[in-house]
Scaffold this motif. Structure first.
Motif, PDB file in Angstrom:
ATOM      1  N   GLY A   1      45.276  39.605  35.901  1.00 52.25           N
ATOM      2  CA  GLY A   1      44.051  40.209  36.407  1.00 52.25           C
ATOM      3  C   GLY A   1      44.164  40.562  37.884  1.00 52.25           C
ATOM      4  N   ALA A   2      44.773  39.680  38.661  1.00 49.03           N
ATOM      5  CA  ALA A   2      44.957  39.948  40.093  1.00 49.03           C
ATOM      6  C   ALA A   2      45.894  41.130  40.310  1.00 49.03           C
ATOM      7  N   LEU A   3      46.943  41.212  39.513  1.00 51.19           N
ATOM      8  CA  LEU A   3      47.863  42.346  39.614  1.00 51.19           C
ATOM      9  C   LEU A   3      47.148  43.647  39.253  1.00 51.19           C
ATOM     10  N   ALA A   4      46.390  43.626  38.172  1.00 50.94           N
ATOM     11  CA  ALA A   4      45.628  44.815  37.766  1.00 50.94           C
ATOM     12  C   ALA A   4      44.617  45.192  38.841  1.00 50.94           C
ATOM     13  N   SER A   5      43.974  44.206  39.428  1.00 52.13           N
ATOM     14  CA  SER A   5      43.002  44.459  40.489  1.00 52.13           C
ATOM     15  C   SER A   5      43.675  45.101  41.699  1.00 52.13           C
ATOM     16  N   ALA A   6      44.838  44.609  42.074  1.00 53.18           N
ATOM     17  CA  ALA A   6      45.568  45.171  43.221  1.00 53.18           C
ATOM     18  C   ALA A   6      45.971  46.616  42.956  1.00 53.18           C
ATOM     19  N   ILE A   7      46.433  46.889  41.746  1.00 55.54           N
ATOM     20  CA  ILE A   7      46.820  48.256  41.383  1.00 55.54           C
ATOM     21  C   ILE A   7      45.595  49.165  41.419  1.00 55.54           C
ATOM     22  N   ALA A   8      44.509  48.701  40.822  1.00 55.05           N
ATOM     23  CA  ALA A   8      43.268  49.485  40.800  1.00 55.05           C
ATOM     24  C   ALA A   8      42.747  49.701  42.221  1.00 55.05           C
ATOM     25  N   TYR A   9      42.823  48.680  43.048  1.00 54.88           N
ATOM     26  CA  TYR A   9      42.359  48.774  44.442  1.00 54.88           C
ATOM     27  C   TYR A   9      43.128  49.858  45.184  1.00 54.88           C
ATOM     28  N   GLU A  10      44.442  49.861  45.029  1.00 54.44           N
ATOM     29  CA  GLU A  10      45.269  50.883  45.688  1.00 54.44           C
ATOM     30  C   GLU A  10      44.878  52.274  45.209  1.00 54.44           C
ATOM     31  N   ARG A  11      44.767  52.429  43.897  1.00 53.01           N
ATOM     32  CA  ARG A  11      44.431  53.741  43.332  1.00 53.01           C
ATOM     33  C   ARG A  11      43.031  54.177  43.759  1.00 53.01           C
ATOM     34  N   TRP A  12      42.102  53.247  43.723  1.00 51.87           N
ATOM     35  CA  TRP A  12      40.709  53.563  44.048  1.00 51.87           C
ATOM     36  C   TRP A  12      40.548  53.936  45.519  1.00 51.87           C
ATOM     37  N   SER A  13      41.197  53.178  46.409  1.00 48.03           N
ATOM     38  CA  SER A  13      41.014  53.434  47.842  1.00 48.03           C
ATOM     39  C   SER A  13      41.754  54.683  48.303  1.00 48.03           C
ATOM     40  N   GLU A  14      42.746  55.120  47.565  1.00 50.78           N
ATOM     41  CA  GLU A  14      43.533  56.278  47.960  1.00 50.78           C
ATOM     42  C   GLU A  14      43.071  57.574  47.298  1.00 50.78           C
ATOM     43  N   THR A  15      42.256  57.489  46.280  1.00 55.14           N
ATOM     44  CA  THR A  15      41.862  58.680  45.541  1.00 55.14           C
ATOM     45  C   THR A  15      40.670  59.385  46.178  1.00 55.14           C
ATOM     46  N   THR A  16      40.611  60.651  45.970  1.00 53.46           N
ATOM     47  CA  THR A  16      39.447  61.426  46.408  1.00 53.46           C
ATOM     48  C   THR A  16      38.723  62.012  45.200  1.00 53.46           C
TER      49      THR A  16
ATOM     50  N   LEU B   1      44.794  47.039  33.920  1.00 57.05           N
ATOM     51  CA  LEU B   1      44.967  45.839  33.103  1.00 57.05           C
ATOM     52  C   LEU B   1      45.665  46.185  31.790  1.00 57.05           C
ATOM     53  N   SER B   2      45.299  47.300  31.207  1.00 54.85           N
ATOM     54  CA  SER B   2      45.953  47.755  29.988  1.00 54.85           C
ATOM     55  C   SER B   2      47.426  48.067  30.249  1.00 54.85           C
ATOM     56  N   ASP B   3      47.700  48.736  31.373  1.00 59.73           N
ATOM     57  CA  ASP B   3      49.096  49.059  31.728  1.00 59.73           C
ATOM     58  C   ASP B   3      49.902  47.787  31.981  1.00 59.73           C
ATOM     59  N   VAL B   4      49.303  46.825  32.646  1.00 55.07           N
ATOM     60  CA  VAL B   4      49.994  45.559  32.915  1.00 55.07           C
ATOM     61  C   VAL B   4      50.300  44.838  31.600  1.00 55.07           C
ATOM     62  N   ARG B   5      49.315  44.793  30.722  1.00 57.11           N
ATOM     63  CA  ARG B   5      49.533  44.161  29.405  1.00 57.11           C
ATOM     64  C   ARG B   5      50.656  44.845  28.649  1.00 57.11           C
ATOM     65  N   ALA B   6      50.655  46.179  28.643  1.00 55.48           N
ATOM     66  CA  ALA B   6      51.690  46.930  27.927  1.00 55.48           C
ATOM     67  C   ALA B   6      53.067  46.680  28.526  1.00 55.48           C
TER      68      ALA B   6
ATOM     69  N   THR C   1      54.110  43.988  29.996  1.00 55.85           N
ATOM     70  CA  THR C   1      54.617  42.645  29.683  1.00 55.85           C
ATOM     71  C   THR C   1      55.269  42.610  28.319  1.00 55.85           C
ATOM     72  N   ALA C   2      54.896  43.505  27.426  1.00 53.15           N
ATOM     73  CA  ALA C   2      55.524  43.578  26.106  1.00 53.15           C
ATOM     74  C   ALA C   2      56.944  44.103  26.201  1.00 53.15           C
ATOM     75  N   LEU C   3      57.256  44.813  27.280  1.00 53.03           N
ATOM     76  CA  LEU C   3      58.584  45.366  27.469  1.00 53.03           C
ATOM     77  C   LEU C   3      59.568  44.357  28.040  1.00 53.03           C
ATOM     78  N   CYS C   4      59.057  43.266  28.571  1.00 54.86           N
ATOM     79  CA  CYS C   4      59.937  42.279  29.227  1.00 54.86           C
ATOM     80  C   CYS C   4      60.663  41.395  28.238  1.00 54.86           C
TER      81      CYS C   4
END
Length: 189
Positions: free
Chosen positions: A151-166, A179-184, A186-189
């Protein structure tokens, strides 16, 4: 501005960001911030412990995330409960009105190693708060920790995308996608 005007906390935060951008974090004092906001030093300390706390708050995000996790439906999986917490962050903290403030805040943090360290500690606190809330829901320790970390990783990714987008993308939608991307991934690892 008159001292009696409302939103002293917001005024102080805005004044601090302006001064940090103009003079740098190191060259800005609490008195400078209070004066720029049209307030006194005592008022500053009613709202913030020190000038760092203008950027980091007093654990309100920890409480917000934990409360949302605990309030999630009993049938929610640990990651679904975390997703609800990220939704709450989008509704309460990462609103369109705060996007510019958040981007400016991030620029100040990126320019100062002391603040980068404080940001990392704050993120650890968020993980601990989410882990604790998941445990209160009866989630086993390891599962709670993994869900909180994801969740923290997903939040950090979302934060970066959200703060940089216009484009005006909603933080909650970005967080759920991350969160969906992070879950997906982890299945590749």
């Amino acid at each position: 501005m008159a001292r009696w005007e409302p939103n002293a906390s917001e005024r102080l935060a805005q004044a601090a960001l302006d001064l940090f951008a103009e003079r740098g974090y190191e060259n800005t004092t609490v008195i400078d911030i209070a004066q720029r906001a049209g307030l006194g030093k005592t008022t500053f300390f009613r709202h913030f412990q020190d000038k760092r706390e203008v950027l980091f708050g007093r654990g309100t995000m920890d409480e917000l995330l934990a409360e949302a996790i605990v309030a999630a439906p009993a049938t929610a999986t640990p990651l679904e409960a975390v997703a609800r917490a990220l939704d709450a962050a989008g509704r309460e903290v990462f609103t369109p009105a705060r996007r510019e403030f958040v981007a400016r805040r991030q620029a100040v943090i990126a320019a100062n190693p002391e603040l980068q360290e404080r940001e990392a500690l704050k993120n650890l606190g968020l993980i601990a708060a989410m882990t604790g809330a998941l445990k209160r829901r009866g989630v086993p320790d390891l599962t709670a920790r993994v869900a909180a970390e994801l969740g923290a990783l997903a939040s950090a990714i979302a934060y970066e995308r959200w703060s940089e987008t216009t484009t005006g993308d909603d933080f909650s939608a970005l967080a759920r996608r991350a969160l969906s991307d992070v879950r997906a991934s982890t299945a590749l690892c």
